[in-house]
Design a protein around this motif. Structure first.
Motif, mmCIF file in Angstrom:
data_model
loop_
_atom_site.group_PDB
_atom_site.id
_atom_site.type_symbol
_atom_site.label_atom_id
_atom_site.label_comp_id
_atom_site.label_asym_id
_atom_site.label_seq_id
_atom_site.Cartn_x
_atom_site.Cartn_y
_atom_site.Cartn_z
ATOM 1 N N LEU A 41 2.789 -19.258 5.612
ATOM 2 C CA LEU A 41 3.893 -18.370 5.976
ATOM 3 C C LEU A 41 4.043 -17.236 4.967
ATOM 4 O O LEU A 41 4.599 -16.182 5.268
ATOM 5 C CB LEU A 41 5.208 -19.163 6.055
ATOM 6 N N PHE A 42 3.535 -17.464 3.771
ATOM 7 C CA PHE A 42 3.616 -16.486 2.687
ATOM 8 C C PHE A 42 2.602 -15.361 2.870
ATOM 9 O O PHE A 42 2.735 -14.300 2.261
ATOM 10 C CB PHE A 42 3.355 -17.236 1.372
ATOM 11 N N CYS A 43 1.583 -15.603 3.680
ATOM 12 C CA CYS A 43 0.464 -14.659 3.814
ATOM 13 C C CYS A 43 0.793 -13.607 4.865
ATOM 14 O O CYS A 43 0.752 -13.879 6.064
ATOM 15 C CB CYS A 43 -0.808 -15.412 4.180
ATOM 16 N N GLN A 44 1.120 -12.409 4.402
ATOM 17 C CA GLN A 44 1.591 -11.346 5.280
ATOM 18 C C GLN A 44 0.894 -10.015 4.974
ATOM 19 O O GLN A 44 1.368 -9.225 4.160
ATOM 20 C CB GLN A 44 3.112 -11.176 5.131
ATOM 21 N N GLY A 45 -0.279 -9.800 5.557
ATOM 22 C CA GLY A 45 -0.904 -8.485 5.569
ATOM 23 C C GLY A 45 -1.648 -8.033 4.329
ATOM 24 O O GLY A 45 -2.125 -6.899 4.278
ATOM 25 N N LEU A 46 -1.795 -8.900 3.322
ATOM 26 C CA LEU A 46 -2.472 -8.503 2.087
ATOM 27 C C LEU A 46 -3.807 -9.234 1.984
ATOM 28 O O LEU A 46 -3.907 -10.414 2.344
ATOM 29 C CB LEU A 46 -1.591 -8.836 0.873
ATOM 30 N N GLU A 47 -4.828 -8.532 1.475
ATOM 31 C CA GLU A 47 -6.162 -9.103 1.321
ATOM 32 C C GLU A 47 -6.564 -9.070 -0.148
ATOM 33 O O GLU A 47 -6.362 -8.061 -0.827
ATOM 34 C CB GLU A 47 -7.176 -8.313 2.164
ATOM 35 N N VAL A 48 -7.148 -10.180 -0.636
ATOM 36 C CA VAL A 48 -7.546 -10.297 -2.038
ATOM 37 C C VAL A 48 -8.999 -10.753 -2.091
ATOM 38 O O VAL A 48 -9.329 -11.852 -1.616
ATOM 39 C CB VAL A 48 -6.638 -11.298 -2.791
ATOM 40 N N PHE A 49 -9.859 -9.914 -2.673
ATOM 41 C CA PHE A 49 -11.294 -10.184 -2.705
ATOM 42 C C PHE A 49 -11.770 -10.427 -4.137
ATOM 43 O O PHE A 49 -11.543 -9.604 -5.031
ATOM 44 C CB PHE A 49 -12.077 -8.995 -2.134
ATOM 45 N N TYR A 50 -12.437 -11.574 -4.344
ATOM 46 C CA TYR A 50 -13.105 -11.865 -5.607
ATOM 47 C C TYR A 50 -14.616 -11.881 -5.380
ATOM 48 O O TYR A 50 -15.066 -12.153 -4.248
ATOM 49 C CB TYR A 50 -12.665 -13.228 -6.149
ATOM 50 N N PRO A 51 -15.406 -11.618 -6.438
ATOM 51 C CA PRO A 51 -16.864 -11.667 -6.288
ATOM 52 C C PRO A 51 -17.314 -13.016 -5.741
ATOM 53 O O PRO A 51 -16.755 -14.052 -6.097
ATOM 54 C CB PRO A 51 -17.370 -11.464 -7.730
ATOM 55 N N GLU A 52 -18.300 -13.000 -4.858
ATOM 56 C CA GLU A 52 -18.918 -14.186 -4.270
ATOM 57 C C GLU A 52 -18.016 -14.904 -3.268
ATOM 58 O O GLU A 52 -18.502 -15.553 -2.343
ATOM 59 C CB GLU A 52 -19.370 -15.187 -5.354
ATOM 60 N N LEU A 53 -16.711 -14.818 -3.428
ATOM 61 C CA LEU A 53 -15.789 -15.552 -2.562
ATOM 62 C C LEU A 53 -15.342 -14.755 -1.348
ATOM 63 O O LEU A 53 -14.977 -15.322 -0.325
ATOM 64 C CB LEU A 53 -14.555 -15.984 -3.355
ATOM 65 N N GLY A 54 -15.332 -13.443 -1.463
ATOM 66 C CA GLY A 54 -14.777 -12.621 -0.392
ATOM 67 C C GLY A 54 -13.258 -12.681 -0.397
ATOM 68 O O GLY A 54 -12.637 -12.882 -1.452
ATOM 69 N N ASN A 55 -12.656 -12.534 0.768
ATOM 70 C CA ASN A 55 -11.195 -12.560 0.874
ATOM 71 C C ASN A 55 -10.702 -13.995 0.721
ATOM 72 O O ASN A 55 -10.926 -14.837 1.585
ATOM 73 C CB ASN A 55 -10.757 -11.989 2.223
ATOM 74 N N ILE A 56 -10.025 -14.274 -0.381
ATOM 75 C CA ILE A 56 -9.573 -15.625 -0.689
ATOM 76 C C ILE A 56 -8.112 -15.830 -0.311
ATOM 77 O O ILE A 56 -7.540 -16.897 -0.528
ATOM 78 C CB ILE A 56 -9.801 -15.935 -2.194
ATOM 79 N N GLY A 57 -7.497 -14.809 0.292
ATOM 80 C CA GLY A 57 -6.100 -14.907 0.684
ATOM 81 C C GLY A 57 -5.858 -16.055 1.643
ATOM 82 O O GLY A 57 -6.596 -16.252 2.602
ATOM 83 N N CYS A 58 -4.829 -16.867 1.350
ATOM 84 C CA CYS A 58 -4.428 -17.995 2.204
ATOM 85 C C CYS A 58 -5.472 -19.119 2.214
ATOM 86 O O CYS A 58 -5.554 -19.886 3.173
ATOM 87 C CB CYS A 58 -4.148 -17.521 3.622
ATOM 88 N N LYS A 59 -6.273 -19.210 1.166
ATOM 89 C CA LYS A 59 -7.310 -20.238 1.099
ATOM 90 C C LYS A 59 -7.278 -20.953 -0.254
ATOM 91 O O LYS A 59 -6.631 -20.513 -1.197
ATOM 92 C CB LYS A 59 -8.692 -19.621 1.321
ATOM 93 N N VAL A 60 -8.017 -22.051 -0.310
ATOM 94 C CA VAL A 60 -8.237 -22.792 -1.552
ATOM 95 C C VAL A 60 -9.595 -22.387 -2.105
ATOM 96 O O VAL A 60 -10.578 -22.337 -1.355
ATOM 97 C CB VAL A 60 -8.200 -24.315 -1.305
#
Length: 237
Positions: A41-60
């Protein structure tokens, strides 16, 4: 066997292999596990990319390829807000609400990153260019104002939360006492001081100390941590 039958047989075998492989991937430690509904529910429209992982938003962060160790030394991630307005300016905040642990968050909020004066056009592209604010110089380390996630051992899974606020021409700064440390940051007071409303976008991801065995703790459980931790452990959040 004619060519038609051979092709049909090959197609069936290929399909079976893909199904089996898909099942293995879902159970693989490298599979990107989504957060629970209460956290998504906290994940609202923002994307966060780390090397090798890609978009890690809303993930473990997956427990493979040393990702949970690598993320503690990677530079700041690429943060994108596709809904940003070109002519606006924004504030980016990254915090850990689970310092030193989710069960006993005595150091909430741990401020990992605070950037102001980000142009909307840049935020759309993931270019975080602005004024970086942080804690004392001793906390900065080799990566400048950004402090990478470093949850202490045996403290369970930590949430790393990202917020984007509309700045609206305000001059944003930290108080001298806020600059003394990153931990126990009164984020609500900071937001109220500058009359910042609800975030325009937000997201979070979870990870734990790379030394902790995934068989002992699942991300869906709240940790049962020791009652006391030394200052070195707390400072690593």
């Amino acid at each position: 066997m004619g060519w038609t039958m051979r092709l049909v047989t090959a197609a069936l075998l290929l399909g079976l292999m893909m199904v089996v492989t898909g099942d293995e991937d879902e159970n693989s430690p490298c599979a990107h596990e989504a957060l629970l509904d209460e956290d998504t529910l906290f994940c609202q429209g923002l994307e966060v990319f780390y090397p090798e992982l890609g978009n890690i938003g809303c993930k473990v962060v997956p427990d493979c390829n040393n990702y949970r160790q690598k993320i503690t030394s990677w530079m700041e991630p690429i943060v994108k807000f596709p809904g940003a307005v070109d002519g606006a300016t924004y504030i980016l905040v990254m915090v850990d609400p689970d310092a030193p642990s989710r069960a006993e968050p005595r150091q909430r909020f741990w401020r990992h990153w605070l950037v102001t004066d980000i142009k909307g056009a840049d935020l759309k592209k993931g270019k975080i260019q602005g004024q970086e604010l942080s804690g004392p110089s001793a906390d900065l380390g080799p990566q400048g104002a950004y402090q990478a996630p470093s949850p202490p051992a045996h403290s369970g899974f930590h949430r790393y939360q990202f917020f984007v606020y509309l700045q609206e021409g305000k001059v944003i700064s930290l108080l001298p006492k806020e600059n003394k440390t990153r931990g126990s940051w009164k984020m609500d007071r900071f937001l109220n001081r500058f009359h910042l409303g609800e975030p325009e976008a937000s997201t979070q991801f979870m990870t734990q100390n790379y030394q902790d065995s995934p068989t002992l703790q699942a991300p869906r459980e709240r940790a049962s941590e020791p009652k006391h931790k030394n200052q070195a452990e707390i400072a690593a959040c």
